[in-house]
Enzyme design. Structure first.
Site, mmCIF file in Angstrom:
data_model
loop_
_atom_site.group_PDB
_atom_site.id
_atom_site.type_symbol
_atom_site.label_atom_id
_atom_site.label_comp_id
_atom_site.label_asym_id
_atom_site.label_seq_id
_atom_site.Cartn_x
_atom_site.Cartn_y
_atom_site.Cartn_z
ATOM 1 N N SER A 49 0.851 -1.186 0.000
ATOM 2 C CA SER A 49 0.000 0.000 0.000
ATOM 3 C C SER A 49 0.887 1.236 0.000
ATOM 4 O O SER A 49 2.036 1.182 0.459
ATOM 5 C CB SER A 49 -0.849 -0.029 1.277
ATOM 6 O OG SER A 49 -1.295 1.258 1.603
ATOM 7 N N TYR A 96 -0.450 -0.240 10.317
ATOM 8 C CA TYR A 96 -0.628 -0.693 8.929
ATOM 9 C C TYR A 96 0.602 -0.298 8.107
ATOM 10 O O TYR A 96 1.167 -1.117 7.365
ATOM 11 C CB TYR A 96 -1.898 -0.060 8.361
ATOM 12 C CG TYR A 96 -2.265 -0.505 6.962
ATOM 13 C CD1 TYR A 96 -2.739 -1.786 6.708
ATOM 14 C CD2 TYR A 96 -2.169 0.391 5.880
ATOM 15 C CE1 TYR A 96 -3.097 -2.184 5.422
ATOM 16 C CE2 TYR A 96 -2.524 0.002 4.592
ATOM 17 C CZ TYR A 96 -2.987 -1.282 4.367
ATOM 18 O OH TYR A 96 -3.339 -1.666 3.091
HETATM 19 P P1 NDP Z 1 -10.343 -7.288 2.355
HETATM 20 O O1 NDP Z 1 -10.498 -6.925 3.768
HETATM 21 O O2 NDP Z 1 -11.516 -7.276 1.451
HETATM 22 O O3 NDP Z 1 -9.675 -8.749 2.221
HETATM 23 C C1 NDP Z 1 -8.624 -9.141 3.063
HETATM 24 C C2 NDP Z 1 -8.383 -10.634 2.877
HETATM 25 O O4 NDP Z 1 -7.349 -11.028 3.795
HETATM 26 C C3 NDP Z 1 -9.625 -11.450 3.181
HETATM 27 O O5 NDP Z 1 -9.743 -12.519 2.265
HETATM 28 C C4 NDP Z 1 -9.331 -11.984 4.571
HETATM 29 O O6 NDP Z 1 -9.967 -13.228 4.744
HETATM 30 C C5 NDP Z 1 -7.818 -12.150 4.531
HETATM 31 N N1 NDP Z 1 -7.239 -12.166 5.885
HETATM 32 C C6 NDP Z 1 -7.244 -11.170 6.792
HETATM 33 N N2 NDP Z 1 -6.707 -11.581 7.949
HETATM 34 C C7 NDP Z 1 -6.348 -12.874 7.776
HETATM 35 C C8 NDP Z 1 -5.749 -13.856 8.609
HETATM 36 N N3 NDP Z 1 -5.416 -13.594 9.888
HETATM 37 N N4 NDP Z 1 -5.526 -15.088 8.111
HETATM 38 C C9 NDP Z 1 -5.879 -15.374 6.841
HETATM 39 N N5 NDP Z 1 -6.434 -14.491 5.986
HETATM 40 C C10 NDP Z 1 -6.675 -13.255 6.459
HETATM 41 O O7 NDP Z 1 -9.198 -6.341 1.810
HETATM 42 P P2 NDP Z 1 -8.613 -5.998 0.348
HETATM 43 O O8 NDP Z 1 -9.044 -6.997 -0.648
HETATM 44 O O9 NDP Z 1 -8.830 -4.566 0.144
HETATM 45 O O10 NDP Z 1 -7.046 -6.188 0.666
HETATM 46 C C11 NDP Z 1 -6.193 -7.074 -0.010
HETATM 47 C C12 NDP Z 1 -4.777 -6.506 0.086
HETATM 48 O O11 NDP Z 1 -4.719 -5.266 -0.623
HETATM 49 C C13 NDP Z 1 -4.335 -6.212 1.523
HETATM 50 O O12 NDP Z 1 -3.003 -6.614 1.693
HETATM 51 C C14 NDP Z 1 -4.447 -4.697 1.607
HETATM 52 O O13 NDP Z 1 -3.572 -4.173 2.567
HETATM 53 C C15 NDP Z 1 -4.085 -4.295 0.194
HETATM 54 N N6 NDP Z 1 -4.524 -2.958 -0.225
HETATM 55 C C16 NDP Z 1 -5.849 -2.694 -0.419
HETATM 56 C C17 NDP Z 1 -6.244 -1.436 -0.850
HETATM 57 C C18 NDP Z 1 -7.689 -1.103 -1.090
HETATM 58 O O14 NDP Z 1 -7.989 0.052 -1.397
HETATM 59 N N7 NDP Z 1 -8.606 -2.027 -0.976
HETATM 60 C C19 NDP Z 1 -5.268 -0.357 -1.105
HETATM 61 C C20 NDP Z 1 -3.899 -0.753 -0.849
HETATM 62 C C21 NDP Z 1 -3.562 -2.002 -0.436
HETATM 63 P P3 NDP Z 1 -10.685 -13.728 6.109
HETATM 64 O O15 NDP Z 1 -11.247 -12.545 6.801
HETATM 65 O O16 NDP Z 1 -11.687 -14.702 5.567
HETATM 66 O O17 NDP Z 1 -9.576 -14.400 6.862
#
Ligand code: NDP
Length: 237
Positions: free
Chosen positions: A147, A160
């Protein structure tokens, strides 16, 4: 004429595949012919993505519900990918958590530890477990999702930002270490994308103004392809 499938028969592991960007990457990789291994904690979310993947490719994904802070489970995942496929062609380290947006002094120690564990340490543990499998591929590809917060200090985004900065240095170090192998390692900064995490960070924002996860999957395919020569780069879709 049928379009060329750019990831035909590639074995790809995507973390955080139960929703958001990871789910979109999984769907796109299925369209490109990859065999998918999908992880997240939420079994229901993984199953929904698996249903979509079956519609797309006719092939089921391998679903591995796990919490990435359970580091031994990551090692077991590596062992089962080895048993089943003998190699890993693509690793997408996408899972992430926002944690709490608050001054550094107000962050709960358990929140600090959890976000660092999911966003940074788990990706190092994935590298540690998957490196031999990526090297067993003819063209191992690792892509980690970061990010802007990892590069630009911003008040209240402390944990973060720290976790993403640690992830970036981990990935770039790995890229330097594999320079003379078949493995290539890069980072993607997706930018503002319409997901649950973005809504949590910016609750007042109209999600319709943001690009969707499905809009940004091209770069993931480019960095996952065997022909990709980039290494140690941080790219934006
Ligand atoms: P979401 O919150 O929609 O998805 C996050 C995913 O990570 C989910 O599938 C969740 O699954 C999984 N996850 C979280 N914690 C755990 C854990 N402890 N163990 C296993 N899986 C985990 O977020 P995004 O799709 O937006 O984010 C995806 C990536 O993109 C992240 O790394 C985020 O930092 C990055 N990002 C996103 C931006 C945006 O604008 N959306 C901008 C910049 C970066 P579950 O809860 O089922 O475990």
């Amino acid at each position: 004429m049928a379009q060329e499938k750019r990831l035909e028969d590639r074995v790809a592991l995507v973390t955080g595949a139960s929703r958001g960007i990871g789910a979109a990457v999984a769907r796109r990789f299925a369209r490109e012919g990859a065999h998918l291994v999908l992880t997240a904690r939420t079994t229901g979310g993984l199953e929904e993505v698996d249903d979509e993947i079956r519609e797309i490719s006719g092939e089921a994904a391998t679903l591995v519900p796990l919490d990435l802070t359970d580091f031994d489970a990551i090692d077991r995942l590596g062992a089962s990918i080895f048993e089943r496929f003998k190699r890993l062609d693509v690793l997408v380290g996408n899972a992430g958590q926002l944690g709490t947006l608050s001054p550094l002094g107000h962050i709960e120690p358990k929140t600090w530890d959890r976000v660092l564990a999911v966003n940074a340490t788990a990706n190092w543990r994935l590298i540690r477990s998957m490196d031999p499998l990526l090297k067993a591929s003819d063209a191992g590809r690792a892509v980690f999702v970061t990010s802007t917060a990892g590069q630009e200090p911003r008040a209240y985004w402390g944990i973060y930002a720290v976790s993403k900065a640690a992830l970036e240095m981990t990935a770039l170090t790995y890229a330097a270490e594999v320079e003379n192998t078949n493995v290539r390692v890069n980072l993607i900064n997706p930018g503002p994308t319409r997901t649950a995490m973005r809504a949590e960070a910016f609750p007042g924002e109209d999600p319709e103004t943001l690009k969707t996860p499905d809009d940004i999957t091209d770069l993931f395919v480019e960095l996952a392809e065997a022909k990709c020569t980039r290494n140690g780069e941080l790219l934006q879709p």
